[in-house]
Design a protein around this motif. Sequence first.
Motif, mmCIF file in Angstrom:
data_model
loop_
_atom_site.group_PDB
_atom_site.id
_atom_site.type_symbol
_atom_site.label_atom_id
_atom_site.label_comp_id
_atom_site.label_asym_id
_atom_site.label_seq_id
_atom_site.Cartn_x
_atom_site.Cartn_y
_atom_site.Cartn_z
ATOM 1 N N ARG A 82 0.858 -1.196 0.000
ATOM 2 C CA ARG A 82 0.000 0.000 0.000
ATOM 3 C C ARG A 82 0.893 1.244 0.000
ATOM 4 O O ARG A 82 1.334 1.695 1.050
ATOM 5 C CB ARG A 82 -0.915 -0.019 1.210
ATOM 6 N N ARG A 101 -6.058 8.468 4.254
ATOM 7 C CA ARG A 101 -5.567 7.087 4.380
ATOM 8 C C ARG A 101 -4.330 7.026 5.283
ATOM 9 O O ARG A 101 -4.145 6.051 6.022
ATOM 10 C CB ARG A 101 -5.242 6.505 3.002
ATOM 11 N N GLU A 106 -3.862 3.306 6.670
ATOM 12 C CA GLU A 106 -4.152 2.440 5.529
ATOM 13 C C GLU A 106 -3.053 2.455 4.477
ATOM 14 O O GLU A 106 -3.210 1.875 3.399
ATOM 15 C CB GLU A 106 -5.475 2.867 4.874
ATOM 16 N N LEU A 107 -1.952 3.121 4.752
ATOM 17 C CA LEU A 107 -0.838 3.154 3.805
ATOM 18 C C LEU A 107 0.448 2.713 4.501
ATOM 19 O O LEU A 107 0.671 3.006 5.681
ATOM 20 C CB LEU A 107 -0.653 4.561 3.226
#
Length: 607
Positions: A82, A101, A106-107
Amino acid sequence: MPVPLHILKTVFGFPAFRGQQEEVIRHVVEGGDALVLMPTGAGKSLCYQVPALCRDGVAIVVSPLIALMQNQVEALNQLGVRAAALNSARSPDEARVIERRMQAGELDLVYVAPERLVLPGFLALLEDCRIALFAIDEAHCVSQWGHDFRPEYLQLALLHERFPSVPRIALTATADGPTRKDIAERLNLQEGRQFIAGFDRPNIRYRIATKNNAREQLARFLEAEHGGPGAESGIVYCLSRAKVEETASWLAGKGYTALAYHAGLDQPVRAANQQRFLREEGIVMVATIAFGMGIDKPDVRFVAHLDLPKSLEAYYQETGRAGRDGLPADAWMAYGLEDVGKLGQFIASSQASDAQKRIERQKLNALLGLCETTRCRRQVLLEYFGEMGHPPCGNCDTCLEPVASFDGTELARKALSCVYRTGESFGGGHVIDVLLGKDNEKIRRFGHDKLSTYGIGTELPADQWRSVLRQLVAAGLLSIDTEGHGAFKLTETCRPVLRGEMRVDLRRDPLPVKGKSKTSAGKKSAAPLSDPADEALFQHLRAARMALAKAQGVPPYVIWHDSTLLDIARQRPRQMEDLAAIAGLGEAKRERYGQILLDAVAGFEGQ
Protein backbone atom coordinates in the motif's frame (compact mmCIF):
# COMPACT_ATOMS: atom_id res chain seq x y z
CA MET A 1 6.51 -7.34 14.37
CA PRO A 2 7.07 -9.16 11.04
CA VAL A 3 10.50 -10.72 10.47
CA PRO A 4 12.51 -8.87 7.76
CA LEU A 5 13.56 -12.05 5.93
CA HIS A 6 9.93 -13.19 5.77
CA ILE A 7 8.94 -9.83 4.21
CA LEU A 8 11.83 -10.09 1.74
CA LYS A 9 10.74 -13.55 0.58
CA THR A 10 6.97 -13.20 0.55
CA VAL A 11 6.61 -9.61 -0.68
CA PHE A 12 9.70 -9.01 -2.82
CA GLY A 13 10.39 -12.61 -3.86
CA PHE A 14 14.10 -12.71 -2.97
CA PRO A 15 15.54 -15.69 -1.06
CA ALA A 16 18.22 -13.81 0.91
CA PHE A 17 19.60 -10.37 1.67
CA ARG A 18 22.65 -9.08 -0.18
CA GLY A 19 25.71 -7.44 1.32
CA GLN A 20 24.89 -5.10 4.21
CA GLN A 21 21.14 -5.01 3.59
CA GLU A 22 20.28 -7.28 6.52
CA GLU A 23 22.41 -5.32 8.99
CA VAL A 24 20.98 -1.96 7.85
CA ILE A 25 17.40 -3.23 7.96
CA ARG A 26 17.75 -4.76 11.41
CA HIS A 27 19.25 -1.51 12.74
CA VAL A 28 16.37 0.62 11.35
CA VAL A 29 13.66 -1.87 12.40
CA GLU A 30 15.02 -1.61 15.94
CA GLY A 31 14.65 2.19 15.80
CA GLY A 32 18.17 3.31 14.89
CA ASP A 33 19.18 6.17 12.60
CA ALA A 34 21.41 5.37 9.62
CA LEU A 35 23.35 6.88 6.71
CA VAL A 36 23.60 4.31 3.92
CA LEU A 37 25.96 4.57 0.97
CA MET A 38 25.30 1.73 -1.47
CA PRO A 39 25.97 1.54 -5.22
CA THR A 40 23.07 1.85 -7.63
CA GLY A 41 21.52 -1.54 -8.26
CA ALA A 42 22.63 -2.96 -4.90
CA GLY A 43 19.15 -2.71 -3.34
CA LYS A 44 19.14 0.60 -1.42
CA SER A 45 15.37 0.90 -1.61
CA LEU A 46 14.88 -2.38 0.26
CA CYS A 47 16.81 -0.85 3.17
CA TYR A 48 13.80 1.34 3.95
CA GLN A 49 10.98 -0.56 2.23
CA VAL A 50 11.44 -3.72 4.31
CA PRO A 51 11.60 -1.81 7.65
CA ALA A 52 8.50 0.14 6.55
CA LEU A 53 6.59 -3.16 6.30
CA CYS A 54 8.03 -4.44 9.59
CA ARG A 55 7.37 -1.37 11.76
CA ASP A 56 3.97 -0.08 12.76
CA GLY A 57 2.72 3.01 10.92
CA VAL A 58 3.41 4.74 7.61
CA ALA A 59 6.92 5.32 6.27
CA ILE A 60 7.53 8.80 4.83
CA VAL A 61 10.01 8.74 1.96
CA VAL A 62 11.57 12.05 0.87
CA SER A 63 12.28 11.96 -2.86
CA PRO A 64 13.38 14.83 -5.14
CA LEU A 65 11.51 13.95 -8.33
CA ILE A 66 7.93 13.12 -9.27
CA ALA A 67 9.13 10.52 -11.81
CA LEU A 68 11.08 8.64 -9.16
CA MET A 69 8.13 8.68 -6.75
CA GLN A 70 5.79 7.36 -9.42
CA ASN A 71 8.18 4.59 -10.46
CA GLN A 72 8.57 3.41 -6.88
CA VAL A 73 4.83 3.55 -6.15
CA GLU A 74 3.93 1.60 -9.30
CA ALA A 75 6.50 -1.08 -8.48
CA LEU A 76 5.31 -1.39 -4.85
CA ASN A 77 1.65 -1.54 -5.87
CA GLN A 78 2.51 -4.45 -8.18
CA LEU A 79 3.90 -6.23 -5.11
CA GLY A 80 0.68 -5.66 -3.15
CA VAL A 81 2.24 -2.95 -0.96
CA ARG A 82 0.00 0.00 0.00
CA ALA A 83 2.05 2.92 -1.35
CA ALA A 84 1.19 6.39 -2.64
CA ALA A 85 2.88 9.63 -3.67
CA LEU A 86 1.91 13.16 -2.64
CA ASN A 87 3.19 15.64 -5.21
CA SER A 88 2.06 18.38 -7.59
CA ALA A 89 0.76 15.80 -10.07
CA ARG A 90 -2.03 14.95 -7.61
CA SER A 91 -5.30 16.87 -7.67
CA PRO A 92 -6.48 18.40 -4.38
CA ASP A 93 -9.15 15.69 -4.07
CA GLU A 94 -6.59 12.91 -4.65
CA ALA A 95 -4.25 14.48 -2.10
CA ARG A 96 -7.01 14.63 0.52
CA VAL A 97 -7.80 10.94 0.00
CA ILE A 98 -4.14 10.01 0.51
CA GLU A 99 -3.90 12.17 3.63
CA ARG A 100 -7.02 10.53 5.10
CA ARG A 101 -5.57 7.09 4.38
CA MET A 102 -2.34 8.11 6.13
CA GLN A 103 -4.28 9.15 9.25
CA ALA A 104 -6.32 5.95 9.17
CA GLY A 105 -3.18 3.77 8.97
CA GLU A 106 -4.15 2.44 5.53
CA LEU A 107 -0.84 3.15 3.80
CA ASP A 108 2.60 1.55 4.27
CA LEU A 109 4.73 4.10 2.40
CA VAL A 110 4.07 7.65 1.21
CA TYR A 111 6.55 9.47 -1.06
CA VAL A 112 6.82 13.26 -0.76
CA ALA A 113 9.05 16.04 -2.07
CA PRO A 114 11.20 17.89 0.51
CA GLU A 115 9.33 21.15 -0.19
CA ARG A 116 5.99 19.58 0.76
CA LEU A 117 7.37 17.75 3.79
CA VAL A 118 8.44 20.95 5.57
CA LEU A 119 5.15 22.83 5.05
CA PRO A 120 3.51 23.58 8.43
CA GLY A 121 0.25 21.95 7.32
CA PHE A 122 1.97 18.71 6.29
CA LEU A 123 4.02 18.57 9.50
CA ALA A 124 0.77 18.97 11.44
CA LEU A 125 -0.72 16.09 9.43
CA LEU A 126 2.27 13.90 10.30
CA GLU A 127 1.71 14.58 14.01
CA ASP A 128 -1.76 13.03 13.57
CA CYS A 129 -0.27 9.87 12.01
CA ARG A 130 1.71 6.96 13.38
CA ILE A 131 5.08 7.26 11.59
CA ALA A 132 7.14 4.10 11.05
CA LEU A 133 10.27 5.88 9.78
CA PHE A 134 11.60 8.71 7.63
CA ALA A 135 13.70 7.77 4.59
CA ILE A 136 15.68 10.52 2.82
CA ASP A 137 16.54 9.29 -0.66
CA GLU A 138 19.27 10.89 -2.85
CA ALA A 139 20.72 12.31 0.39
CA HIS A 140 23.78 13.78 -1.39
CA CYS A 141 21.41 16.61 -2.43
CA VAL A 142 21.82 18.07 1.07
CA SER A 143 25.56 18.68 0.65
CA GLN A 144 27.00 21.76 -1.00
CA TRP A 145 30.19 19.75 -1.60
CA GLY A 146 28.25 17.14 -3.55
CA HIS A 147 27.44 17.35 -7.25
CA ASP A 148 23.68 17.94 -7.07
CA PHE A 149 23.03 20.31 -4.16
CA ARG A 150 19.37 21.20 -3.56
CA PRO A 151 18.78 23.88 -0.91
CA GLU A 152 15.32 22.56 0.05
CA TYR A 153 17.03 19.47 1.51
CA LEU A 154 18.65 21.65 4.18
CA GLN A 155 15.33 21.99 6.01
CA LEU A 156 15.08 18.24 6.60
CA ALA A 157 17.10 18.54 9.80
CA LEU A 158 13.83 19.57 11.50
CA LEU A 159 12.65 15.93 11.34
CA HIS A 160 15.00 15.09 14.17
CA GLU A 161 13.66 18.00 16.23
CA ARG A 162 9.93 17.41 15.57
CA PHE A 163 9.96 13.59 15.65
CA PRO A 164 12.94 12.58 17.83
CA SER A 165 11.69 9.03 18.43
CA VAL A 166 11.14 8.17 14.74
CA PRO A 167 14.12 6.48 13.03
CA ARG A 168 15.62 8.21 10.03
CA ILE A 169 17.58 6.61 7.20
CA ALA A 170 19.43 8.72 4.60
CA LEU A 171 20.52 6.95 1.42
CA THR A 172 22.77 7.77 -1.52
CA ALA A 173 24.89 6.03 -4.12
CA THR A 174 27.39 8.86 -4.53
CA ALA A 175 29.24 10.58 -1.72
CA ASP A 176 32.95 10.91 -1.04
CA GLY A 177 34.28 11.37 2.52
CA PRO A 178 33.65 15.15 2.84
CA THR A 179 30.15 14.78 1.35
CA ARG A 180 29.25 11.98 3.80
CA LYS A 181 30.41 14.15 6.70
CA ASP A 182 28.35 17.04 5.37
CA ILE A 183 25.23 14.87 5.00
CA ALA A 184 25.52 13.63 8.60
CA GLU A 185 25.94 17.16 9.97
CA ARG A 186 23.19 18.79 7.94
CA LEU A 187 20.64 16.08 8.73
CA ASN A 188 21.61 15.74 12.41
CA LEU A 189 22.68 12.16 11.78
CA GLN A 190 26.04 12.35 13.57
CA GLU A 191 24.82 9.80 16.14
CA GLY A 192 23.43 7.45 13.48
CA ARG A 193 25.34 4.45 12.16
CA GLN A 194 27.06 4.75 8.79
CA PHE A 195 26.90 1.81 6.42
CA ILE A 196 29.38 2.13 3.54
CA ALA A 197 28.80 -0.72 1.13
CA GLY A 198 31.34 0.37 -1.47
CA PHE A 199 31.17 1.83 -4.94
CA ASP A 200 32.09 -1.02 -7.26
CA ARG A 201 29.66 -1.89 -10.05
CA PRO A 202 31.42 -4.93 -11.56
CA ASN A 203 28.75 -5.46 -14.24
CA ILE A 204 29.56 -2.10 -15.86
CA ARG A 205 32.34 -1.99 -18.45
CA TYR A 206 34.10 1.39 -18.53
CA ARG A 207 35.54 2.68 -21.80
CA ILE A 208 36.88 6.13 -22.69
CA ALA A 209 37.90 7.17 -26.21
CA THR A 210 39.51 10.34 -27.49
CA LYS A 211 37.19 12.33 -29.74
CA ASN A 212 37.59 11.75 -33.44
CA ASN A 213 34.17 12.46 -34.94
CA ALA A 214 32.35 11.54 -31.73
CA ARG A 215 28.95 10.84 -33.30
CA GLU A 216 30.39 8.33 -35.73
CA GLN A 217 32.31 6.76 -32.83
CA LEU A 218 29.02 6.53 -30.92
CA ALA A 219 27.27 4.93 -33.90
CA ARG A 220 30.02 2.29 -34.24
CA PHE A 221 29.78 1.56 -30.51
CA LEU A 222 25.98 1.16 -30.60
CA GLU A 223 26.09 -1.02 -33.70
CA ALA A 224 28.90 -3.29 -32.53
CA GLU A 225 28.01 -3.58 -28.86
CA HIS A 226 24.27 -3.02 -28.56
CA GLY A 227 22.65 -4.45 -31.66
CA GLY A 228 21.93 -1.24 -33.53
CA PRO A 229 18.55 0.53 -33.81
CA GLY A 230 15.74 -0.69 -31.57
CA ALA A 231 17.74 -3.41 -29.83
CA GLU A 232 18.50 -1.98 -26.37
CA SER A 233 17.71 1.02 -24.19
CA GLY A 234 20.36 3.55 -23.28
CA ILE A 235 21.20 7.16 -22.43
CA VAL A 236 23.50 9.53 -24.34
CA TYR A 237 24.62 12.60 -22.36
CA CYS A 238 25.63 15.88 -24.03
CA LEU A 239 26.76 19.14 -22.45
CA SER A 240 24.45 21.56 -24.31
CA ARG A 241 20.78 21.63 -25.23
CA ALA A 242 21.61 22.30 -28.89
CA LYS A 243 23.89 19.27 -29.04
CA VAL A 244 21.18 17.12 -27.43
CA GLU A 245 18.69 17.99 -30.15
CA GLU A 246 21.22 17.66 -32.97
CA THR A 247 22.41 14.25 -31.71
CA ALA A 248 18.87 12.93 -31.20
CA SER A 249 17.96 14.00 -34.74
CA TRP A 250 21.15 12.46 -36.14
CA LEU A 251 20.50 9.12 -34.39
CA ALA A 252 16.88 9.17 -35.58
CA GLY A 253 18.23 9.54 -39.10
CA LYS A 254 20.16 6.32 -38.57
CA GLY A 255 17.02 4.45 -37.57
CA TYR A 256 17.15 4.78 -33.77
CA THR A 257 14.12 5.74 -31.70
CA ALA A 258 16.01 8.66 -30.16
CA LEU A 259 14.32 11.22 -27.90
CA ALA A 260 15.64 14.54 -26.59
CA TYR A 261 15.48 15.71 -22.97
CA HIS A 262 16.73 19.01 -21.57
CA ALA A 263 15.47 21.81 -19.35
CA GLY A 264 14.63 24.03 -22.32
CA LEU A 265 11.91 21.73 -23.63
CA ASP A 266 8.30 22.34 -22.64
CA GLN A 267 7.41 20.37 -19.52
CA PRO A 268 4.75 18.22 -21.29
CA VAL A 269 7.31 17.24 -23.95
CA ARG A 270 9.88 16.31 -21.30
CA ALA A 271 7.31 14.27 -19.38
CA ALA A 272 6.12 12.47 -22.52
CA ASN A 273 9.66 11.62 -23.61
CA GLN A 274 10.57 10.37 -20.14
CA GLN A 275 7.45 8.22 -20.01
CA ARG A 276 8.23 6.68 -23.40
CA PHE A 277 11.77 5.89 -22.25
CA LEU A 278 10.46 4.19 -19.11
CA ARG A 279 7.58 2.32 -20.74
CA GLU A 280 9.00 1.27 -24.10
CA GLU A 281 12.01 -0.84 -25.02
CA GLY A 282 14.87 0.01 -27.36
CA ILE A 283 14.64 3.81 -26.75
CA VAL A 284 17.78 5.97 -26.76
CA MET A 285 17.39 9.09 -24.60
CA VAL A 286 19.74 11.92 -25.58
CA ALA A 287 19.91 14.35 -22.68
CA THR A 288 21.68 16.93 -20.60
CA ILE A 289 22.21 16.23 -16.92
CA ALA A 290 18.63 17.48 -16.38
CA PHE A 291 17.68 13.85 -17.08
CA GLY A 292 18.60 11.00 -14.83
CA MET A 293 18.15 11.32 -11.09
CA GLY A 294 15.37 8.99 -10.10
CA ILE A 295 15.40 7.00 -13.33
CA ASP A 296 14.65 3.59 -11.91
CA LYS A 297 14.68 1.72 -15.24
CA PRO A 298 16.73 -1.42 -14.54
CA ASP A 299 17.45 -2.50 -18.13
CA VAL A 300 19.44 0.51 -19.37
CA ARG A 301 22.21 -1.34 -21.19
CA PHE A 302 24.50 1.62 -21.92
CA VAL A 303 25.25 5.17 -20.82
CA ALA A 304 27.33 7.15 -23.30
CA HIS A 305 28.91 10.59 -22.82
CA LEU A 306 29.65 12.72 -25.88
CA ASP A 307 31.15 15.38 -23.57
CA LEU A 308 32.97 15.29 -20.26
CA PRO A 309 30.73 15.30 -17.18
CA LYS A 310 31.55 17.84 -14.47
CA SER A 311 33.27 15.55 -11.97
CA LEU A 312 33.99 11.95 -11.07
CA GLU A 313 30.95 12.02 -8.76
CA ALA A 314 28.75 13.10 -11.66
CA TYR A 315 30.36 10.49 -13.94
CA TYR A 316 29.76 7.75 -11.37
CA GLN A 317 26.16 8.86 -10.79
CA GLU A 318 25.37 9.11 -14.51
CA THR A 319 27.05 5.86 -15.56
CA GLY A 320 25.35 4.18 -12.58
CA ARG A 321 22.04 4.42 -14.45
CA ALA A 322 23.26 1.55 -16.62
CA GLY A 323 22.76 -2.06 -15.56
CA ARG A 324 20.73 -1.53 -12.39
CA ASP A 325 19.48 -5.12 -12.84
CA GLY A 326 23.03 -6.46 -12.37
CA LEU A 327 23.31 -7.65 -15.98
CA PRO A 328 26.22 -6.55 -18.23
CA ALA A 329 26.14 -2.88 -19.25
CA ASP A 330 28.48 -0.30 -20.80
CA ALA A 331 29.72 3.14 -19.78
CA TRP A 332 31.30 4.69 -22.87
CA MET A 333 32.70 8.21 -23.22
CA ALA A 334 34.42 10.30 -25.88
CA TYR A 335 36.31 13.37 -24.75
CA GLY A 336 38.75 15.97 -26.05
CA LEU A 337 40.63 19.08 -25.03
CA GLU A 338 37.74 21.34 -25.96
CA ASP A 339 35.67 19.66 -23.21
CA VAL A 340 38.28 20.59 -20.62
CA GLY A 341 38.25 24.21 -21.77
CA LYS A 342 34.43 24.44 -21.69
CA LEU A 343 34.14 23.00 -18.20
CA GLY A 344 36.94 25.26 -16.99
CA GLN A 345 35.05 28.26 -18.37
CA PHE A 346 31.85 27.12 -16.63
CA ILE A 347 33.71 26.98 -13.32
CA ALA A 348 35.37 30.37 -13.84
CA SER A 349 32.13 32.14 -14.81
CA SER A 350 29.97 30.61 -12.08
CA GLN A 351 28.74 32.60 -9.09
CA ALA A 352 30.36 30.15 -6.66
CA SER A 353 32.85 31.27 -4.03
CA ASP A 354 36.58 30.99 -4.72
CA ALA A 355 36.76 28.06 -2.31
CA GLN A 356 33.99 26.23 -4.19
CA LYS A 357 35.69 26.96 -7.53
CA ARG A 358 38.93 25.44 -6.22
CA ILE A 359 37.03 22.30 -5.24
CA GLU A 360 35.38 22.11 -8.66
CA ARG A 361 38.74 22.50 -10.43
CA GLN A 362 40.19 19.71 -8.28
CA LYS A 363 37.24 17.50 -9.21
CA LEU A 364 37.77 18.26 -12.91
CA ASN A 365 41.48 17.39 -12.60
CA ALA A 366 40.57 14.06 -10.97
CA LEU A 367 38.26 13.31 -13.90
CA LEU A 368 41.05 14.10 -16.37
CA GLY A 369 43.25 11.69 -14.45
CA LEU A 370 40.69 8.93 -15.04
CA CYS A 371 40.54 9.75 -18.75
CA GLU A 372 44.30 9.70 -19.27
CA THR A 373 45.32 6.84 -16.96
CA THR A 374 47.18 3.78 -18.19
CA ARG A 375 45.99 1.85 -15.11
CA CYS A 376 42.72 -0.04 -14.62
CA ARG A 377 40.00 2.62 -14.83
CA ARG A 378 37.93 0.95 -12.11
CA GLN A 379 40.88 1.11 -9.71
CA VAL A 380 41.28 4.86 -10.34
CA LEU A 381 37.53 5.46 -9.91
CA LEU A 382 37.27 3.47 -6.68
CA GLU A 383 40.40 5.02 -5.20
CA TYR A 384 38.85 8.47 -5.71
CA PHE A 385 36.03 7.37 -3.40
CA GLY A 386 38.50 6.01 -0.86
CA GLU A 387 38.45 2.32 -1.81
CA MET A 388 42.05 1.12 -2.04
CA GLY A 389 43.49 -2.27 -2.86
CA HIS A 390 41.16 -3.44 -5.62
CA PRO A 391 42.89 -5.68 -8.18
CA PRO A 392 42.65 -4.78 -11.90
CA CYS A 393 39.05 -5.44 -12.90
CA GLY A 394 39.45 -7.11 -16.29
CA ASN A 395 36.29 -5.27 -17.44
CA CYS A 396 37.48 -1.86 -18.65
CA ASP A 397 39.27 -0.80 -21.81
CA THR A 398 42.68 -0.39 -20.19
CA CYS A 399 42.46 -3.94 -18.78
CA LEU A 400 41.08 -5.51 -21.97
CA GLU A 401 43.45 -3.61 -24.27
CA PRO A 402 46.41 -2.52 -22.09
CA VAL A 403 47.75 0.92 -22.94
CA ALA A 404 51.46 1.23 -23.65
CA SER A 405 53.34 4.06 -21.96
CA PHE A 406 56.68 5.52 -23.03
CA ASP A 407 59.23 8.14 -22.04
CA GLY A 408 57.61 11.27 -23.46
CA THR A 409 59.96 13.76 -21.79
CA GLU A 410 61.35 15.17 -25.02
CA LEU A 411 57.89 15.51 -26.58
CA ALA A 412 56.66 17.23 -23.41
CA ARG A 413 59.57 19.70 -23.49
CA LYS A 414 58.89 20.54 -27.15
CA ALA A 415 55.19 21.15 -26.45
CA LEU A 416 55.83 23.22 -23.32
CA SER A 417 58.53 25.26 -25.06
CA CYS A 418 56.20 25.96 -27.99
CA VAL A 419 53.47 27.18 -25.60
CA TYR A 420 56.04 29.47 -23.98
CA ARG A 421 57.52 30.78 -27.27
CA THR A 422 54.05 31.62 -28.64
CA GLY A 423 53.40 33.77 -25.58
CA GLU A 424 50.98 31.45 -23.75
CA SER A 425 48.24 33.07 -25.84
CA PHE A 426 47.02 30.28 -28.14
CA GLY A 427 45.04 27.06 -27.99
CA GLY A 428 45.93 23.58 -29.16
CA GLY A 429 45.28 24.02 -32.87
CA HIS A 430 47.76 26.87 -33.31
CA VAL A 431 50.43 25.36 -31.03
CA ILE A 432 50.28 22.11 -33.03
CA ASP A 433 50.48 24.01 -36.34
CA VAL A 434 53.69 25.68 -35.10
CA LEU A 435 55.16 22.37 -33.96
CA LEU A 436 54.40 20.83 -37.36
CA GLY A 437 55.82 23.79 -39.26
CA LYS A 438 52.58 24.63 -41.05
CA ASP A 439 52.51 27.57 -43.44
CA ASN A 440 49.35 29.59 -42.88
CA GLU A 441 48.26 33.19 -42.54
CA LYS A 442 47.96 33.12 -38.74
CA ILE A 443 51.48 31.78 -38.24
CA ARG A 444 52.94 34.37 -40.63
CA ARG A 445 50.89 37.20 -39.05
CA PHE A 446 52.33 36.53 -35.59
CA GLY A 447 55.81 35.74 -36.91
CA HIS A 448 55.70 32.26 -35.40
CA ASP A 449 57.49 30.81 -38.42
CA LYS A 450 60.61 32.53 -37.02
CA LEU A 451 60.40 30.81 -33.61
CA SER A 452 62.93 28.19 -32.52
CA THR A 453 60.02 25.77 -31.94
CA TYR A 454 58.67 26.16 -35.49
CA GLY A 455 58.65 22.73 -37.16
CA ILE A 456 60.38 20.85 -34.32
CA GLY A 457 57.48 18.38 -33.91
CA THR A 458 57.19 16.73 -37.32
CA GLU A 459 57.82 13.27 -35.84
CA LEU A 460 54.16 13.12 -34.69
CA PRO A 461 50.91 13.77 -36.60
CA ALA A 462 48.43 16.34 -35.28
CA ASP A 463 46.19 13.76 -33.57
CA GLN A 464 49.09 12.48 -31.46
CA TRP A 465 50.19 16.00 -30.54
CA ARG A 466 46.62 16.59 -29.31
CA SER A 467 47.05 13.52 -27.12
CA VAL A 468 50.35 14.88 -25.75
CA LEU A 469 48.77 18.25 -24.91
CA ARG A 470 45.76 16.57 -23.24
CA GLN A 471 48.07 14.50 -21.09
CA LEU A 472 50.15 17.52 -20.11
CA VAL A 473 46.96 19.25 -18.95
CA ALA A 474 45.89 16.13 -17.03
CA ALA A 475 49.34 15.96 -15.41
CA GLY A 476 49.09 19.59 -14.29
CA LEU A 477 52.02 20.75 -16.46
CA LEU A 478 49.74 22.93 -18.60
CA SER A 479 46.53 24.73 -17.75
CA ILE A 480 43.83 26.16 -19.99
CA ASP A 481 43.02 29.85 -19.65
CA THR A 482 39.34 29.98 -18.72
CA GLU A 483 39.12 33.77 -18.75
CA GLY A 484 39.95 34.19 -22.43
CA HIS A 485 39.78 31.87 -25.43
CA GLY A 486 41.20 28.66 -24.04
CA ALA A 487 44.90 29.48 -24.46
CA PHE A 488 47.46 27.16 -22.87
CA LYS A 489 49.38 28.46 -19.85
CA LEU A 490 52.48 26.97 -18.26
CA THR A 491 52.20 25.97 -14.61
CA GLU A 492 54.89 26.08 -11.94
CA THR A 493 55.00 22.28 -12.07
CA CYS A 494 56.46 22.30 -15.58
CA ARG A 495 59.74 24.03 -14.65
CA PRO A 496 61.65 20.81 -13.73
CA VAL A 497 60.51 19.28 -17.03
CA LEU A 498 61.78 22.23 -19.09
CA ARG A 499 65.09 22.11 -17.18
CA GLY A 500 65.47 18.40 -17.94
CA GLU A 501 65.17 17.43 -14.25
CA MET A 502 61.94 15.44 -14.44
CA ARG A 503 60.83 12.54 -16.63
CA VAL A 504 57.36 12.55 -18.20
CA ASP A 505 55.70 9.24 -19.07
CA LEU A 506 52.94 9.41 -21.67
CA ARG A 507 50.32 6.94 -22.84
CA ARG A 508 50.40 5.80 -26.44
CA ASP A 509 46.87 6.24 -27.72
CA PRO A 510 45.58 3.61 -30.16
CA LEU A 511 45.14 4.69 -33.77
CA PRO A 512 41.61 5.88 -34.67
CA VAL A 513 39.28 3.00 -35.56
CA LYS A 514 37.41 3.09 -38.85
CA GLY A 515 34.44 0.89 -39.64
CA LYS A 516 33.53 -1.75 -37.05
CA SER A 517 34.38 -1.14 -33.44
CA LYS A 518 37.66 -2.75 -32.51
CA THR A 519 36.30 -3.66 -29.08
CA SER A 520 33.57 -5.84 -30.53
CA ALA A 521 35.91 -8.63 -31.59
CA GLY A 522 35.67 -11.15 -28.78
CA LYS A 523 35.52 -8.48 -26.12
CA LYS A 524 31.79 -8.16 -25.46
CA SER A 525 30.52 -9.39 -22.10
CA ALA A 526 29.13 -12.90 -22.17
CA ALA A 527 25.46 -13.02 -23.13
CA PRO A 528 23.20 -13.88 -20.17
CA LEU A 529 21.78 -16.86 -22.11
CA SER A 530 24.08 -19.11 -24.12
CA ASP A 531 21.36 -21.48 -25.40
CA PRO A 532 19.53 -19.99 -28.43
CA ALA A 533 16.30 -21.75 -27.36
CA ASP A 534 16.49 -20.09 -23.92
CA GLU A 535 17.15 -16.73 -25.60
CA ALA A 536 14.08 -17.24 -27.82
CA LEU A 537 11.93 -18.03 -24.76
CA PHE A 538 13.32 -14.93 -23.02
CA GLN A 539 12.23 -12.75 -25.95
CA HIS A 540 8.82 -14.48 -25.96
CA LEU A 541 8.41 -13.63 -22.26
CA ARG A 542 9.47 -10.02 -22.87
CA ALA A 543 6.74 -9.70 -25.51
CA ALA A 544 4.17 -11.04 -23.04
CA ARG A 545 5.43 -8.56 -20.44
CA MET A 546 5.11 -5.65 -22.86
CA ALA A 547 1.50 -6.57 -23.62
CA LEU A 548 0.69 -6.58 -19.88
CA ALA A 549 2.53 -3.30 -19.31
CA LYS A 550 0.65 -1.53 -22.12
CA ALA A 551 -2.68 -2.82 -20.84
CA GLN A 552 -1.94 -1.48 -17.33
CA GLY A 553 -0.17 1.72 -18.39
CA VAL A 554 3.00 0.94 -16.39
CA PRO A 555 6.66 0.39 -17.33
CA PRO A 556 7.42 -3.26 -18.23
CA TYR A 557 10.04 -3.64 -15.50
CA VAL A 558 7.54 -3.02 -12.67
CA ILE A 559 5.82 -6.23 -13.76
CA TRP A 560 8.91 -8.43 -14.11
CA HIS A 561 12.59 -7.54 -14.29
CA ASP A 562 14.71 -9.00 -17.09
CA SER A 563 16.60 -10.96 -14.43
CA THR A 564 13.34 -12.68 -13.45
CA LEU A 565 12.59 -13.57 -17.07
CA LEU A 566 16.12 -14.89 -17.52
CA ASP A 567 15.58 -17.21 -14.54
CA ILE A 568 12.31 -18.45 -16.04
CA ALA A 569 13.92 -19.00 -19.45
CA ARG A 570 16.63 -21.13 -17.84
CA GLN A 571 14.44 -23.07 -15.38
CA ARG A 572 11.25 -23.40 -17.50
CA PRO A 573 8.80 -23.84 -14.59
CA ARG A 574 5.83 -26.17 -15.21
CA GLN A 575 3.83 -25.87 -11.96
CA MET A 576 2.81 -22.94 -9.76
CA GLU A 577 5.05 -24.20 -6.94
CA ASP A 578 8.05 -24.04 -9.32
CA LEU A 579 7.66 -20.25 -9.43
CA ALA A 580 8.63 -19.93 -5.75
CA ALA A 581 12.24 -20.59 -6.82
CA ILE A 582 12.26 -17.65 -9.24
CA ALA A 583 13.91 -14.49 -7.87
CA GLY A 584 11.67 -11.41 -7.93
CA LEU A 585 8.33 -13.24 -7.74
CA GLY A 586 6.79 -12.63 -4.33
CA GLU A 587 3.41 -13.96 -3.28
CA ALA A 588 1.39 -11.11 -4.82
CA LYS A 589 3.11 -11.43 -8.19
CA ARG A 590 2.82 -15.21 -8.23
CA GLU A 591 -0.87 -14.92 -7.47
CA ARG A 592 -1.42 -12.20 -10.06
CA TYR A 593 0.84 -13.38 -12.87
CA GLY A 594 1.83 -16.96 -12.10
CA GLN A 595 -0.58 -18.64 -14.51
CA ILE A 596 0.25 -16.13 -17.24
CA LEU A 597 3.92 -17.03 -16.93
CA LEU A 598 3.27 -20.77 -16.91
CA ASP A 599 1.00 -20.43 -19.96
CA ALA A 600 3.66 -18.37 -21.78
CA VAL A 601 6.30 -21.06 -21.16
CA ALA A 602 3.95 -23.87 -22.16
CA GLY A 603 2.76 -21.95 -25.24
CA PHE A 604 6.35 -21.35 -26.37
CA GLU A 605 7.32 -25.00 -25.94
CA GLY A 606 4.19 -26.08 -27.81
CA GLN A 607 5.07 -24.02 -30.89
